[in-house]
Design an enzyme around this catalytic site. Structure first.
Site, PDB file in Angstrom:
ATOM      1  N   ASN A   1      90.482  -6.216 -18.368  1.00  0.00           N
ATOM      2  CA  ASN A   1      89.351  -5.323 -18.631  1.00  0.00           C
ATOM      3  C   ASN A   1      88.488  -5.961 -19.719  1.00  0.00           C
ATOM      4  O   ASN A   1      88.891  -5.991 -20.878  1.00  0.00           O
ATOM      5  CB  ASN A   1      89.904  -3.960 -19.092  1.00  0.00           C
ATOM      6  CG  ASN A   1      88.806  -3.008 -19.537  1.00  0.00           C
ATOM      7  OD1 ASN A   1      87.620  -3.259 -19.320  1.00  0.00           O
ATOM      8  ND2 ASN A   1      89.212  -1.917 -20.166  1.00  0.00           N
TER       9      ASN A   1
ATOM     10  N   LYS B   1      85.768  -4.840 -20.808  1.00  0.00           N
ATOM     11  CA  LYS B   1      85.026  -3.789 -21.540  1.00  0.00           C
ATOM     12  C   LYS B   1      83.552  -4.201 -21.663  1.00  0.00           C
ATOM     13  O   LYS B   1      83.028  -4.821 -20.743  1.00  0.00           O
ATOM     14  CB  LYS B   1      85.662  -3.546 -22.904  1.00  0.00           C
ATOM     15  CG  LYS B   1      87.174  -3.331 -22.830  1.00  0.00           C
ATOM     16  CD  LYS B   1      87.718  -2.754 -24.083  1.00  0.00           C
ATOM     17  CE  LYS B   1      89.221  -2.690 -23.991  1.00  0.00           C
ATOM     18  NZ  LYS B   1      89.835  -1.907 -25.035  1.00  0.00           N
TER      19      LYS B   1
ATOM     20  N   HIS C   1      89.897   5.367 -18.305  1.00  0.00           N
ATOM     21  CA  HIS C   1      90.323   4.619 -19.496  1.00  0.00           C
ATOM     22  C   HIS C   1      90.157   5.524 -20.714  1.00  0.00           C
ATOM     23  O   HIS C   1      89.236   6.337 -20.771  1.00  0.00           O
ATOM     24  CB  HIS C   1      89.463   3.352 -19.630  1.00  0.00           C
ATOM     25  CG  HIS C   1      89.974   2.402 -20.667  1.00  0.00           C
ATOM     26  ND1 HIS C   1      89.791   2.609 -22.005  1.00  0.00           N
ATOM     27  CD2 HIS C   1      90.701   1.257 -20.553  1.00  0.00           C
ATOM     28  CE1 HIS C   1      90.372   1.620 -22.680  1.00  0.00           C
ATOM     29  NE2 HIS C   1      90.928   0.793 -21.814  1.00  0.00           N
TER      30      HIS C   1
ATOM     31  N   GLU D   1      88.983   5.042 -23.503  1.00  0.00           N
ATOM     32  CA  GLU D   1      87.666   4.954 -24.161  1.00  0.00           C
ATOM     33  C   GLU D   1      86.645   5.818 -23.437  1.00  0.00           C
ATOM     34  O   GLU D   1      85.741   6.376 -24.057  1.00  0.00           O
ATOM     35  CB  GLU D   1      87.229   3.478 -24.241  1.00  0.00           C
ATOM     36  CG  GLU D   1      88.040   2.728 -25.285  1.00  0.00           C
ATOM     37  CD  GLU D   1      88.206   1.241 -25.050  1.00  0.00           C
ATOM     38  OE1 GLU D   1      87.458   0.667 -24.235  1.00  0.00           O
ATOM     39  OE2 GLU D   1      89.104   0.653 -25.693  1.00  0.00           O
TER      40      GLU D   1
ATOM     41  N   GLU E   1      98.693   3.489 -20.765  1.00  0.00           N
ATOM     42  CA  GLU E   1      98.103   2.831 -21.925  1.00  0.00           C
ATOM     43  C   GLU E   1      98.126   3.779 -23.127  1.00  0.00           C
ATOM     44  O   GLU E   1      97.231   4.624 -23.268  1.00  0.00           O
ATOM     45  CB  GLU E   1      96.645   2.464 -21.644  1.00  0.00           C
ATOM     46  CG  GLU E   1      96.455   1.498 -20.502  1.00  0.00           C
ATOM     47  CD  GLU E   1      95.162   0.719 -20.655  1.00  0.00           C
ATOM     48  OE1 GLU E   1      95.239  -0.498 -20.729  1.00  0.00           O
ATOM     49  OE2 GLU E   1      94.099   1.345 -20.743  1.00  0.00           O
TER      50      GLU E   1
ATOM     51  N   GLY F   1      94.006  -2.346 -28.381  1.00  0.00           N
ATOM     52  CA  GLY F   1      93.194  -3.114 -29.314  1.00  0.00           C
ATOM     53  C   GLY F   1      93.708  -3.117 -30.743  1.00  0.00           C
ATOM     54  O   GLY F   1      93.002  -3.521 -31.661  1.00  0.00           O
TER      55      GLY F   1
ATOM     56  N   SER G   1      97.608  -3.971 -26.091  1.00  0.00           N
ATOM     57  CA  SER G   1      97.977  -5.147 -26.894  1.00  0.00           C
ATOM     58  C   SER G   1      98.969  -6.076 -26.188  1.00  0.00           C
ATOM     59  O   SER G   1      99.859  -6.640 -26.828  1.00  0.00           O
ATOM     60  CB  SER G   1      98.516  -4.700 -28.267  1.00  0.00           C
ATOM     61  OG  SER G   1      97.494  -4.030 -28.986  1.00  0.00           O
TER      62      SER G   1
HETATM   63  C1  PEP Z   1      92.565  -1.924 -22.597  1.00  0.00           C
HETATM   64  O1  PEP Z   1      91.425  -1.905 -22.976  1.00  0.00           O
HETATM   65  O2  PEP Z   1      92.849  -1.356 -21.539  1.00  0.00           O
HETATM   66  C2  PEP Z   1      93.565  -2.635 -23.396  1.00  0.00           C
HETATM   67  C3  PEP Z   1      94.824  -2.510 -23.050  1.00  0.00           C
HETATM   68  O3  PEP Z   1      93.113  -3.382 -24.447  1.00  0.00           O
HETATM   69  P1  PEP Z   1      93.982  -4.438 -25.335  1.00  0.00           P
HETATM   70  O4  PEP Z   1      94.780  -5.275 -24.391  1.00  0.00           O
HETATM   71  O5  PEP Z   1      92.955  -5.214 -26.089  1.00  0.00           O
HETATM   72  O6  PEP Z   1      94.861  -3.608 -26.216  1.00  0.00           O
END
Ligand code: PEP
Length: 244
Positions: A11, A13, A95, A97, A165, A171, A204
């Protein structure tokens, strides 16, 4: 019972300009004989160009959101059919976000997933608890409620992937323990309408922790944010999934 397919999904983003397509090209040309699905979800502005850049390789391209509606007076929104027309095969929905920044409910995510299915896209439906929900012992209740509310009628392993997630792991460089990931994935698997739906872990994931996470029984792959921006990092995660 059919086994779930392995998938490494990136992703990007709100990151990426045309010059960054070199990372997608490098990923595509560096992939060995991987048996897992490999997906990059760039911003909508790059879907078409990325699909051309990786054409003929094993890399698939997806969107990061779509509208619930098919067409019409919805300024700024993009329909699932438009994503498919641009070369997308998948779309990330719900997601955290988008749930936080745009107030998206599970009911809206289910409507969007239905639109995605009708356009022939695979919906990657994201779920996860906040830190305070985990601290309050509500993790399983929260993710199972999101699962029940976000999956549309007709969700199968052919048209749906679920990504767990934890919001606090996205992040941040922090991850749940392997036992915590296993507990949630076992519970999700037991509550899927089709047990062969792929279950991704996200939050992460890096080259350094990917192999341990992929060794967990009900983890079929990862949804990767930051580490998907660099072909070397994402390629290492794909290799770890392939070896799992
Ligand atoms: C995500 O945005 O779905 C995500 C898992 O980000 P990151 O791997 O940077 O934690």
């Amino acid at each position: 019972m059919t086994k779930a397919c392995k998938l490494a999904a990136g992703n990007w983003k709100m990151n990426g300009l045309r010059a960054d397509l070199d990372e997608a090209r490098a990923l595509a040309s560096g992939l060995g004989q991987t048996s897992c699905g490999v997906l990059l979800c760039p911003p909508a502005t790059l879907i078409s160009a990325m699909a051309e850049a990786v054409a003929g390789s094993r890399v698939m391209v997806g969107g990061q959101d779509c509208a619930a509606q098919v067409s019409g007076a919805h300024t700024g929104d993009i329909s699932a059919q438009m994503l498919a027309d641009s070369g997308a095969r998948h779309v990330i929905l719900g997601h955290s976000e988008r749930r936080a920044d745009h107030g998206e409910s599970s009911a809206l995510v289910a409507e969007k997933a239905l639109a995605a299915h009708q356009a022939g896209l695979v919906a990657i439906i994201c779920l996860g608890e906040t830190e305070s929900e985990r601290d309050g012992g509500q993790t399983l209740a929260v993710v199972l409620e999101q699962l029940a509310g976000s999956l549309p009628q007709g969700a199968t392993s052919a048209n749906t992937v679920v990504a767990y997630e934890p919001v606090w792991a996205i992040g941040t460089g922090r991850t749940p323990t392997l036992a915590q990931i296993a507990e949630v994935h076992d519970s999700l698997r037991a509550n899927l309408p089709d047990a062969a739906i792929s279950l991704l872990y996200g939050g992460s994931v890096k080259p350094g922790n990917a192999a341990d996470i992929f060794a967990i029984a009900n983890v079929d792959g990862a949804l990767v944010g930051g580490a998907s921006l660099k072909a070397s990092d994402f390629g290492a995660i794909v290799a770890a999934l392939d070896a799992a």
